[in-house]
Design an enzyme around this catalytic site. Structure first.
Site, PDB file in Angstrom:
ATOM      1  N   ARG A  21     -11.823  -4.124  -3.929  1.00 20.28           N
ATOM      2  CA  ARG A  21     -11.418  -2.897  -4.617  1.00 20.28           C
ATOM      3  C   ARG A  21     -11.572  -1.671  -3.719  1.00 20.28           C
ATOM      4  O   ARG A  21     -10.932  -0.651  -3.944  1.00 20.28           O
ATOM      5  CB  ARG A  21     -12.249  -2.733  -5.897  1.00 20.28           C
ATOM      6  CG  ARG A  21     -11.837  -1.560  -6.742  1.00 20.28           C
ATOM      7  CD  ARG A  21     -12.279  -1.682  -8.183  1.00 20.28           C
ATOM      8  NE  ARG A  21     -13.662  -2.074  -8.336  1.00 20.28           N
ATOM      9  CZ  ARG A  21     -14.213  -2.375  -9.520  1.00 20.28           C
ATOM     10  NH1 ARG A  21     -13.473  -2.349 -10.609  1.00 20.28           N
ATOM     11  NH2 ARG A  21     -15.481  -2.718  -9.610  1.00 20.28           N
ATOM     12  N   VAL A  39      -4.529  -0.144 -12.307  1.00 20.36           N
ATOM     13  CA  VAL A  39      -4.880  -1.511 -11.935  1.00 20.36           C
ATOM     14  C   VAL A  39      -6.245  -1.580 -11.257  1.00 20.36           C
ATOM     15  O   VAL A  39      -6.802  -0.574 -10.834  1.00 20.36           O
ATOM     16  CB  VAL A  39      -3.795  -2.134 -11.028  1.00 20.36           C
ATOM     17  CG1 VAL A  39      -2.461  -2.142 -11.738  1.00 20.36           C
ATOM     18  CG2 VAL A  39      -3.674  -1.377  -9.705  1.00 20.36           C
ATOM     19  N   GLU A  40      -6.778  -2.802 -11.159  1.00 14.79           N
ATOM     20  CA  GLU A  40      -8.088  -3.098 -10.582  1.00 14.79           C
ATOM     21  C   GLU A  40      -9.194  -2.263 -11.243  1.00 14.79           C
ATOM     22  O   GLU A  40     -10.102  -1.766 -10.584  1.00 14.79           O
ATOM     23  CB  GLU A  40      -8.087  -2.885  -9.060  1.00 14.79           C
ATOM     24  CG  GLU A  40      -7.267  -3.925  -8.324  1.00 14.79           C
ATOM     25  CD  GLU A  40      -7.449  -3.878  -6.822  1.00 14.79           C
ATOM     26  OE1 GLU A  40      -8.350  -3.156  -6.348  1.00 14.79           O
ATOM     27  OE2 GLU A  40      -6.687  -4.561  -6.117  1.00 14.79           O
ATOM     28  N   GLY A  41      -9.098  -2.124 -12.543  1.00 12.49           N
ATOM     29  CA  GLY A  41     -10.068  -1.347 -13.300  1.00 12.49           C
ATOM     30  C   GLY A  41      -9.531   0.036 -13.580  1.00 12.49           C
ATOM     31  O   GLY A  41      -9.515   0.887 -12.684  1.00 12.49           O
TER      32      GLY A  41
END
Length: 832
Positions: free
Chosen positions: A377, A499-501
């Site tokens: 991330r 995205v990705e949290g």
């Protein structure tokens, strides 16, 4: 006399607390007061001896560790236990994932700046530099972002090049056929590709982030590694990873996709396997993937594996052509045409061997995902954001120089200067954080909290920078076409934020929620020791925590009163002064974090507006630290100082406002008002970047300065013949070259050597009068022609998918003849 004694007691106690001698900080002043009491009033009073006995009893009870552990700590642990937050297994897995790094120093209230400044960021290897100069440049040259948008996919030749040159296997070691690149090289590739084509950047970064390759490297069986990694590295297999589903987005732990352990037929034999049912969406590369990483809940109702019925989240790697897998449809992510779509499956049988890591890793998928996300991330989306910010800085700096209104470049208007400065400042700090985080990952760290910070705040920075850039270019930013360099970045902003949290969740729950326990020197151990009923460990953690709170309270007050001047700094100058301010805010942040945790206990995690402000304070400390690190590593060049000042003044203002907002909204009545003089004894002194700093940064971006090149060095710059950035760069250079000639014209007009009007013959008349040479007249003419060309926007005979890339008749005519207004553009106004 009493006043002097009390003043001395306060000073001694403050110094002792400041230096961490918290037990002595109350014992020595207390003993001194008792001695003075005895000297002034005599020691014959019963009340005096009661007070003295109580004082020394408490001092001995709290200061003698064996006695304290036996007599006091069990009682305290019993009182504290109900207040501490209870963690689920998924929360524990998330907390245990990754490592703690510089974020722990910021949480300590007393960061050791030498640790950060002495940290060596790994340089790019010769092979990595050659890849950037070769295949990456070649790929960028092949890309036409407008064509990609229009056709809805990368051209077949681009796909072949990406696969053949190993772009999909950058993180795969060389022994498995991959490139084996560092995190910094991975980041540099994505940054440059993002400046050229977001679709290509996403296509490359996703397989190198959270996906099958990353999971196989860390958890796969040797057989799985040998089979898949070489194929992934060569592009023979295209991977995707299916995590998100309709009922589980940000709350990925609540997956409803499931697999049931059972026996079934596979290749003509009965084997132990699992029957999968799933519905996934938003899966990048799913429409073209040949192998699917799948996350699901694994159930074993018949206990065929000999363990629990509910094994938990599991990750498997499944060939796309497995019977029962349904894929191929595409989502349309805001018109940015990277491959993304849904996946389905119902009662799809696969063998247990498909579990990544084999049967031994059944039910351990959540930990696998959290460990992988802890590092990944921090690379992909921050790099995409950095590419967008560098492109915006380079584009807008040139456009604001070339574009004229009211007789002068628009970059000279203060309203535009303000936006240019914000673009330049954000670009500097975002790239500083990107490189520092990649360097930490290369050193072996998996900094989960730092990765969450840089993902969240870099993508938010991208939103700010791109929005400002769109405001500056105005109409040129809203008409799509080959000349529009910002439209795709503008479209992609919400994608990076989501995205990705999702950033809302990341800010309000993850950064401080995980940071408070992972980075705090005592909180996690307090919870662990209570759960384990380990009195000795609880004693050390709890009383260490008490001392930590009082030490940071003293540091907060003393550093606040001195405006940070008493904080240690490894050097002087502007950078050293900013480090002193950060030390002061680190102490205040650590103290207020403990106040919030102490007064709210486990309910703090539901006070998301408060935890969001604490996340802001921690995040901006990290971004500011990265800014100073970049500046110092570069040798503190004078060209960067305005950008550093802007970034630091902005960061300090953000930290101050976050802490002030926390004090205002603490739910305990009167607590914020009581603590405010301690935290802000001199008031809120940071106002953000001044107008002078804004103007200095803006001019560094528009006047051909060295800083513009240095701060946008990762942008792919095409040849000067290419419509878009190529022509804009040529026009920018021409306008800069014409500036001295334009100055001569202004002086000649002032001295009445030539008349200002008519403007379209000014250069010719100045040449005839001998004010400028014929060569200088040609320089002016060239600048005027290029300015006329690059301020045009695209128009088409028809719109929609498959529309002709050729300009319509009006656009073509304007391109050939130029507009009347543009043909008269000569900078004859006085410089601002």
């Amino acid at each position: 006399m009493w006043f002097l004694v009390l003043l001395t007691v306060v000073i001694v106690a403050s110094v002792l607390l400041y230096t961490g001698r918290t037990w002595l900080a109350w014992v020595l002043p207390g003993a001194a007061l008792l001695v003075l009491w005895a000297a002034q009033s005599g020691a014959g009073s019963v009340f005096f001896w009661i007070c003295a006995a109580a004082f020394f009893a408490v001092a001995i009870l709290t200061g003698v560790e064996p006695l304290r552990r036996t007599a006091l700590s069990p009682l305290v642990m019993k009182i504290i236990a109900p207040i501490l937050p209870r963690m689920s297994e998924t929360e524990k897995a998330a907390l245990d994932a990754g490592t703690v790094w510089w974020d722990a120093d910021l949480f300590s209230g007393n960061p050791k700046w030498s640790k950060l400044l002495d940290f060596h960021t790994q340089e790019l290897s010769e092979r990595e530099r050659a890849f950037l100069a070769g295949p990456v440049e070649d790929l960028c040259a092949m890309l036409d972002d407008h064509r990609v948008q229009r056709e809805g996919d990368l051209p077949p030749a681009v796909w072949r090049f990406i696969k053949e040159k190993g772009f999909l296997g950058m993180i795969i070691p060389e022994k498995h056929g991959g490139l084996g690149f560092s995190a910094l090289a991975h980041s540099a590739v994505v940054t440059e590709l993002s400046s050229r084509c977001v679709t290509a950047a996403v296509t490359v970064m996703v397989p190198n982030s959270l996906g099958p390759a990353e999971l196989l490297l860390h958890y796969g069986t040797e057989q799985q590694k040998q089979h898949y990694l070489p194929r992934l590295a060569r592009g023979e297999e295209v991977p995707c990873f299916a995590l998100t589903e309709p009922g589980a987005g940000s709350d990925a732990a609540s997956l409803t996709s499931f697999g049931v352990v059972c026996r079934g037929q596979w290749n003509g034999e009965e084997v132990l396997g699992m029957r999968l049912t799933f519905e996934k969406r938003y899966i990048t590369l799913a429409p073209i993937a040949t192998v699917v990483g799948l996350a699901f809940q694994l159930l074993d109702p018949d206990r065929l594996l000999g363990g629990e019925e509910h094994l938990g989240i599991t990750c498997a790697l499944i060939p796309r052509d497995t019977p029962g897998m349904v894929a191929g449809e595409r989502h349309d992510p805001l018109g940015v045409p990277f491959m993304n779509g849904p996946l389905w499956g119902k009662d799809m049988f696969v063998p247990l061997d498909y579990i990544i890591g084999g049967q031994a890793m059944a039910g351990k998928g959540w930990r696998m995902l959290m460990q992988s996300l802890a590092a990944g991330r921090g690379i992909s989306l921050p790099s995409m954001s950095a590419g967008a910010s560098q492109l915006a800085a380079r584009t807008v700096g040139a456009y604001a120089t070339v574009r004229e209104q009211f007789g002068m470049s628009i970059g000279r208007f203060e309203g535009v200067e303000e936006r240019l400065a914000r673009i330049g400042g954000f670009n500097y700090l975002m790239n500083a954080a990107r490189k520092l985080t990649a360097g930490a990952i290369d050193s072996g760290e998996q900094p989960s909290v730092v990765s969450a910070i840089v993902k969240c705040y870099a993508t938010e920075g991208m939103r700010t920078v791109v929005n400002d850039a769109m405001d500056v270019v105005g109409g040129a930013g809203i008409c799509r076409g080959p000349r529009n360099l910002l439209a795709t970045a503008y479209q992609a902003v919400p994608i990076g934020i989501t995205v990705e949290g999702a950033n809302i969740l990341t800010r309000s729950m993850i950064i401080f929620g995980q940071g408070a326990l992972r980075c705090h020197p005592f909180a996690k151990e307090e919870i662990r020791s209570v759960e384990a009923r380990d009195v000795a460990a609880f004693d050390a953690a709890f009383f260490g925590h008490v001392g930590f709170v009082f030490q940071n309270a003293a540091r907060t007050a003393i550093l606040g009163l001195s405006h940070g001047l008493l904080a240690e700094a490894p050097f002087g100058g502007p950078a050293g002064r900013y480090l002193q301010h950060l030390s002061r805010f680190s102490a205040a942040f650590a103290f207020l974090a403990d106040v919030a945790m102490g007064t709210l206990g486990g309910s703090l995690k539901f006070k998301e507006m408060l935890t969001g402000r604490l996340a802001d304070a921690l995040a901006w400390q990290y971004l500011a630290s990265a800014t100073i690190k970049r500046f110092v590593d570069a040798g503190q060049p004078a060209r960067d100082l305005p950008f550093v000042r802007w970034s630091m003044e902005h960061s300090l203002k953000q930290i101050q406002d976050a802490l002030d907002g926390l004090l205002t909204n603490l739910p305990t009545p009167g607590l914020g008002a009581m603590l405010r003089p301690l935290v802000f004894p001199l008031g809120r002194t940071f106002r953000g970047p001044s107008d002078r700093i804004n103007a200095t940064v803006a001019r560094a971006m528009i006047e051909g300065a060295e800083a513009r090149e240095a701060h946008t060095q990762d942008v792919y710059v095409p040849s000067e013949t290419e419509i878009g950035l190529g022509r804009l760069e040529e026009a920018y250079a021409a306008v800069i070259a014409a500036a001295p000639v334009q100055k001569k014209l202004r002086e000649a007009i002032k001295s009445k050597r030539v008349a200002k009007a008519p403007a379209d013959t000014l250069a010719a008349r100045a040449a005839q009068a001998g004010v400028i040479s014929s060569e200088e007249e040609a320089v002016l003419d060239r600048a005027r022609e290029l300015r006329t060309e690059v301020v045009h926007v695209d128009s088409f005979e028809r719109l929609g998918t498959g529309a002709s890339p050729a300009p319509g008749p009006l656009s073509q005519a304007l391109h050939e003849a130029g507009s009347l207004a543009a043909s008269k553009e000569v900078a004859t106004a006085e410089p601002k």
